[in-house]
Scaffold this motif. Sequence first.
Motif, PDB file in Angstrom:
ATOM      1  N   LYS A 180     -54.919 -86.232 -24.469  1.00 20.42           N
ATOM      2  CA  LYS A 180     -53.980 -85.904 -24.835  1.00 20.42           C
ATOM      3  C   LYS A 180     -53.928 -83.982 -25.206  1.00 20.42           C
ATOM      4  CE  LYS A 180     -55.134 -87.239 -29.201  1.00 20.42           C
ATOM      5  NZ  LYS A 180     -55.175 -88.522 -30.039  1.00 20.42           N
ATOM      6  N   ASN A 181     -55.273 -84.191 -25.290  1.00 25.08           N
ATOM      7  CA  ASN A 181     -55.797 -82.642 -25.271  1.00 25.08           C
ATOM      8  C   ASN A 181     -56.059 -81.527 -24.515  1.00 25.08           C
ATOM      9  OD1 ASN A 181     -55.481 -82.807 -28.126  1.00 25.08           O
ATOM     10  ND2 ASN A 181     -57.346 -83.893 -28.713  1.00 25.08           N
TER      11      ASN A 181
ATOM     12  N   LEU B 208     -66.735 -77.287 -33.477  1.00 24.49           N
ATOM     13  CA  LEU B 208     -65.601 -77.341 -34.295  1.00 24.49           C
ATOM     14  C   LEU B 208     -64.228 -76.425 -34.998  1.00 24.49           C
ATOM     15  CD1 LEU B 208     -66.106 -80.769 -35.857  1.00 24.49           C
ATOM     16  CD2 LEU B 208     -64.333 -80.527 -33.432  1.00 24.49           C
ATOM     17  N   PRO B 209     -62.608 -75.998 -34.846  1.00 27.94           N
ATOM     18  CA  PRO B 209     -62.410 -77.282 -33.609  1.00 27.94           C
ATOM     19  C   PRO B 209     -61.473 -76.812 -32.493  1.00 27.94           C
ATOM     20  CG  PRO B 209     -61.118 -75.442 -35.456  1.00 27.94           C
ATOM     21  CD  PRO B 209     -62.381 -74.818 -35.507  1.00 27.94           C
ATOM     22  N   THR B 210     -62.350 -75.666 -32.241  1.00 27.03           N
ATOM     23  CA  THR B 210     -61.388 -75.525 -30.607  1.00 27.03           C
ATOM     24  C   THR B 210     -62.328 -76.604 -29.440  1.00 27.03           C
ATOM     25  OG1 THR B 210     -62.056 -73.111 -31.041  1.00 27.03           O
ATOM     26  CG2 THR B 210     -62.098 -73.509 -28.776  1.00 27.03           C
ATOM     27  N   LEU B 211     -63.836 -77.120 -29.665  1.00 27.49           N
ATOM     28  CA  LEU B 211     -64.266 -78.277 -28.592  1.00 27.49           C
ATOM     29  C   LEU B 211     -64.501 -78.982 -29.860  1.00 27.49           C
ATOM     30  CD1 LEU B 211     -65.883 -76.565 -26.153  1.00 27.49           C
ATOM     31  CD2 LEU B 211     -64.003 -77.127 -26.150  1.00 27.49           C
ATOM     32  N   LYS B 212     -63.778 -80.612 -29.704  1.00 33.71           N
ATOM     33  CA  LYS B 212     -64.960 -82.006 -30.239  1.00 33.71           C
ATOM     34  C   LYS B 212     -65.743 -82.467 -29.010  1.00 33.71           C
ATOM     35  CE  LYS B 212     -59.312 -81.953 -31.398  1.00 33.71           C
ATOM     36  NZ  LYS B 212     -58.979 -80.527 -31.697  1.00 33.71           N
ATOM     37  N   ILE B 213     -66.390 -83.631 -30.695  1.00 36.15           N
ATOM     38  CA  ILE B 213     -67.247 -84.311 -29.728  1.00 36.15           C
ATOM     39  C   ILE B 213     -66.856 -84.877 -29.249  1.00 36.15           C
ATOM     40  CG2 ILE B 213     -69.308 -85.362 -30.921  1.00 36.15           C
ATOM     41  CD1 ILE B 213     -69.564 -84.661 -33.066  1.00 36.15           C
ATOM     42  N   GLY B 214     -67.589 -85.044 -27.868  1.00 39.53           N
ATOM     43  CA  GLY B 214     -66.915 -86.144 -26.438  1.00 39.53           C
ATOM     44  C   GLY B 214     -66.026 -85.351 -25.874  1.00 39.53           C
ATOM     45  N   ASP B 215     -65.509 -83.537 -26.069  1.00 37.20           N
ATOM     46  CA  ASP B 215     -64.954 -83.583 -24.819  1.00 37.20           C
ATOM     47  C   ASP B 215     -65.710 -82.654 -23.893  1.00 37.20           C
ATOM     48  OD1 ASP B 215     -62.611 -83.095 -26.636  1.00 37.20           O
ATOM     49  OD2 ASP B 215     -62.514 -80.608 -27.131  1.00 37.20           O
ATOM     50  N   PHE B 216     -64.722 -83.432 -22.344  1.00 38.62           N
ATOM     51  CA  PHE B 216     -65.263 -83.257 -20.784  1.00 38.62           C
ATOM     52  C   PHE B 216     -64.835 -81.818 -21.351  1.00 38.62           C
ATOM     53  CE2 PHE B 216     -66.649 -87.341 -21.637  1.00 38.62           C
ATOM     54  CZ  PHE B 216     -67.694 -87.697 -20.541  1.00 38.62           C
TER      55      PHE B 216
ATOM     56  N   TRP C  45     -60.252 -81.287 -20.185  1.00 39.74           N
ATOM     57  CA  TRP C  45     -60.306 -81.876 -18.422  1.00 39.74           C
ATOM     58  C   TRP C  45     -60.195 -84.039 -19.226  1.00 39.74           C
ATOM     59  CZ3 TRP C  45     -62.928 -86.090 -16.351  1.00 39.74           C
ATOM     60  CH2 TRP C  45     -64.488 -85.829 -16.055  1.00 39.74           C
ATOM     61  N   LEU C  46     -60.839 -84.039 -20.521  1.00 33.59           N
ATOM     62  CA  LEU C  46     -61.307 -85.676 -21.208  1.00 33.59           C
ATOM     63  C   LEU C  46     -61.830 -85.385 -22.091  1.00 33.59           C
ATOM     64  CD1 LEU C  46     -60.620 -88.592 -20.111  1.00 33.59           C
ATOM     65  CD2 LEU C  46     -62.961 -88.119 -18.781  1.00 33.59           C
TER      66      LEU C  46
END
Length: 272
Positions: free
Chosen positions: A266-267, A91-99, A253-254
């Motif tokens: 959206k991200n 975080l904050p670059t990649l969030k939990i649950g980002d694919f 991508w998700l």
Amino acid sequence: MDFELILAIAFIVTAAAWIYDRIVYAPKRKAVMAEMAPEALSQLDKNTKQHLAETPKWLSEVKSYFVIIAVIFGLRSFVIEPFQIPSGSMLPTLKIGDFIVVNKFDYGVRLPVLNTTLIPTTEPKRGDVVVFKYPEDPSLNYIKRMIGLPGDVISYHNKRLMVNGKLVDESLLAELPVSLNPNREPVRLYEEHLEGVDHQVYKSFRRNPLEGDWVVPEGHYFVLGDNRDNSADSRVWGFVPEENLKGRAFYVWLHWNEFFSLPSFKNNGLIE
């Protein structure tokens, strides 16, 4: 679960079944069909043809998966590989649950499972977001930001990063309250300027004991999480061997945090 190993085993088993069928049973099926009348042959569907000449059903089933497994295995091993972010260390670059999607070609064409480099391509660069096998348990995949290259001197004191004696520039963007931070503590949001790579990092208000000075040995790398006070990284377990590198993360991508929630796009975008 080491999915890469499971996929490699599946590839070997289905490939062996396909080769065995081509050598032993395919000629027998061809001979049987050559003796059949054209009218009878035209009425046979593909599945029936596969079981002529007493071809074992298990063999037909196993070899039928060879092509699809070979395609998946080839893409995941040499081109791109998907991962899901399981923790908040980036975080904050990649969030939990980002694919995310990882470029497997950037750091060389590597032998699957063993991860030995077959064809060198480019070297890791400072600022890359990299996926690697966790040094203490290679069955686990970790993701962090590349900070130190072989021979670099890295220092981290009073929440400031120094590379080869030079303080890394950073700019304070905001102070975030608990309600805006998944860490459930107030944090400062900074933009860090790491040799041309600008990215955001979190730093908490509390003191972090993960400080020190490190000299990166040859064939190894020093990595940090962007969530600087909530990341187990090279400050905790040491350096990443070159052979543990899997690739560079380059795209989200998700986002799908919880099973019963709706996926979000959206991200989506390139990873900085």
